[in-house]
Each structure stands twice: as C-alpha cells, then as structure tokens.
Design an enzyme around this catalytic site. Structure first.
Site, PDB file in Angstrom:
ATOM      1  CB  SER A 108       5.608  -4.145  -2.719  1.00 33.44           C
ATOM      2  OG  SER A 108       4.576  -4.226  -1.765  1.00 33.44           O
ATOM      3  N   GLY A 134      -0.461   2.471   6.622  1.00 35.94           N
ATOM      4  CA  GLY A 134      -0.602   1.673   7.836  1.00 35.94           C
ATOM      5  C   GLY A 134       0.100   0.329   7.822  1.00 35.94           C
ATOM      6  CE  LYS A 135       3.844   0.025   2.989  1.00 38.99           C
ATOM      7  NZ  LYS A 135       3.390   1.437   2.988  1.00 38.99           N
ATOM      8  CB  SER A 136       5.355   0.071   9.371  1.00 41.83           C
ATOM      9  OG  SER A 136       6.180   0.038   8.234  1.00 41.83           O
ATOM     10  N   GLY A 177       0.833  -1.201   0.000  1.00 37.96           N
ATOM     11  CA  GLY A 177       0.000   0.000   0.000  1.00 37.96           C
ATOM     12  C   GLY A 177       0.867   1.251   0.000  1.00 37.96           C
ATOM     13  CG  LEU A 178      -0.959   4.767  -1.662  1.00 39.83           C
ATOM     14  CD1 LEU A 178      -2.061   5.828  -1.582  1.00 39.83           C
ATOM     15  CD2 LEU A 178      -0.073   5.000  -2.882  1.00 39.83           C
TER      16      LEU A 178
END
Lengths: 206, 206
Positions: free
Chosen positions: B110, B41-43, B36-37
């Site tokens: 990614s 909120g990925k991390s 995602g951008l």
C-alpha cells in the site's frame, strides 16, 4: 526495546487455520445465498435469520445492497457485465467471511445462474447454501416495497429483473421458499435446521 | 407448512447492530493496516498478531496477498490505477469485517498515502490503526524473501516499490516498527497493547 510481557506469543509463519476460529466460535463458516426477484423476501429472511442466529450466540452477518452497493461495489452499475462482477466480488467476500468462521447471508437478486454457480465454486459446495425465494412475480410487484416495479413498468428503469431483464431460477437450490405462503420466521427456522443438518451450528438443547 | 419450533424468533426489519456482535465476541471491530516495503515484515507481524489474538480468545483475521490477490482482486494488476482500486476494495472489505466485529489485519505494501487515507476514511479513524513497517530498504533487499528485489534490479519486474516505484511513508501512523531492530513478537505485543488502550480488547488478567 519493548519488554516482552506475554511470553506465550510465538512466531508463526502463516495464517491461523480456519478450524481454530471455528472451534472458538462453536460454529462453522457458511454462506447462505438468497436469490430471487425484487420484493421476493430475500432481505427480510436474511435479517430474520441473522437475528435468530445471533440470539443463539452465533456470529452471523448479512451482505446486501446496503453495505455492498454503497461500498465495495459502488463503482459497478447494472449492465450484465457489472452484475456479473458484482456477484463475483460478493462471492469472494463470502469466501473470506466463511474462512473467518462467520455464517454469512447474502441478499441480492443475483439473476444469472452462471454467476451464482461461480460463487458456489469459489466458496465450495460444502459451504454454499442457495436459497431461492420463489415468490410469484405478481406478488412481488404488488408488494413493490421500493416502488421499483412501478418505475420499471413506466419505462423509467430499464433492465429491471422480471420486467425487461431475465431471472434465471436455480436448478438445484438447497432450499426453495415462496414468501407468499411462508413467513420470514418459518423460512429462518428452515434455514437454521439446514445449518444444523450440515453441521454448521449445533441444534438447540444439544 | 413448517411447524415453528423456536418461538423466540422474531421478525426484524434490519441488520443486527454491530454492538450486539461485539458484546458476544467480547471485543470490538478494528482494522490494523500494515504498510511498508516488500520484505519489511508486514506479513510476519500480521500472522504473529493474528495467532496471539486467537490464543487470547479473540476473533482475528489477516487479509493479504494470499487471500486477496488470488481472489477478490484477481482482476487487478499493478498499475497505479489498479493499485488504488486494490487498496480501495481492501478498505471496503476491512470495513465489513470491522462491522462484523472482527479484528482484521491487512498486510499490503500500500505505497500511496492517498490510498491509505481513503481506507482510513472508509472505516473511520476510531477503527483504523496504521502500522508503518519502517525497515530500511537495504535490509528488506537483503532479506528478499520472494527474490523480487533481485528481479527488479535486473529489470525483470517494472514498477517495483522502493526500486523504480515510490513508497510514500505515512505522516501520522499509529505505530512505527523497524523490524531490523524489533522482532515480530515484540511488534505483536505493542499492537496488542495498542488495541487494549483503544478499548478494542481487554487487557490480559482483567
């Protein structure tokens, strides 16, 4: 909206600390770096040690040509630059594995002293155990498990370590093993004792 | 010669089988791929899930910019070619971690679908869980935790995903989470449920 069932999950801002995983695993992360000529016994010792550690309930993992050269490093060849990058990447992966709490064993010729020293610096001396398979060239060549010495002597392979490419022996390895004089089992026992002494694993019976 | 104390060490010809480690760890190796951008909120989800899994006694590990971009991939930049190689290497490391029995969570933008599909193929669909953080760009930009959107809008950073470089959303992600509507804890609970359903971990209380 998802109903929260597990109320014990809290919001964390960063990585789980390495020590939390190590406590859970009852071991400490380490990297055992096997180095030596082709046929010197690196992989055999690595597998024997991996099995011995897993039998003792430890999480161990071997990085070798099987899972590195056909995966992460499949875009690298055998030029000096590519050999250096090969070892650099393996050192970095070893660092991640050690941080995850795993006892990792690498089995690569890794002929250049500087490259191995980069790996040692990357991981940190306290986690790095260099094991030099100091088996004489003539013994390695007689074993020739992959037929590579024969090809190198015939000129079919260029830049083969020990024949027409250098091997730089470690100056201060943590362990030296000549597999023409010791069995892989004996080597694995020595390596386990080294890990016990370093506090990476607990001695049997303790 | 070393006296053999541990007589139960046998000579093994190959790697310890993945299933042996998984039995010991009471879990199965998996790779949860957050995409995602920047600011989506990925991390935060990755860390929350990592802590939740470790609290449940599982071995989990987050691969992210902290430990990859400054280590294994420090010789890569942000060109399309380097982004592709970045993701390729992460996929290969994820495969090694899964083989070691670890539940690994990657947190990288990614942005290219093809690159993520390469990772999926590398690891195998049964071990790969793509989690799309589908948080709207305006929310990510308002959060701007690292001040990168501001710099990208000012033209100080070129090729920033979502501003002047593309983000290709997954076609069939295993999970979609919009963190403007759901908390990291809720996301972690969903991801744990997904891992339980896939047989990677055992449900609490079972």
């Amino acid at each position: 909206m998802t109903k929260i069932k597990a109320t014990n999950i809290t919001w964390h801002e960063g990585h789980v600390d390495r020590s939390e995983r190590e406590t859970m695993l009852k071991q400490k992360g380490a990297l055992i770096w096997m180095t030596g000529l082709s046929g010197s016994g690196k992989s055999t010792i690595a597998y024997t040690l991996e099995h011995a550690l897993v039998q003792r309930g430890h999480l161990a993992y071997v990085l070798d040509g099987d899972n590195i050269r056909f995966g992460l490093n499949k875009n690298l060849g055998f030029s000096p630059e590519d050999r250096t990058e090969n070892i650099r990447r393996i050192g970095e992966v070893g660092k991640l594995f050690a941080d995850a709490g795993i006892i990792t064993i690498t089995a690569f010729i890794s002929p250049y002293r500087d490259d191995r020293d980069v790996a040692r610096e990357t991981i940190g001396s306290e986690d790095f155990f260099e094991c030099f398979c100091d088996t004489p060239l003539d013994v390695c060549e007689e074993r020739d498990p992959k037929g590579l010495y024969k090809k190198a002597r015939a000129g079919e392979i260029k830049g083969f370590t020990g024949i027409d490419a250098p091997y730089e022996a470690p100056n201060k390895p943590e362990l030296v093993i000549d597999t023409s004089k010791r069995s892989p089992q004996e080597a694995a026992v020595e390596l386990c004792a080294m890990l016990e002494k370093a506090g990476k694993i607990t001695a049997l019976g303790e």
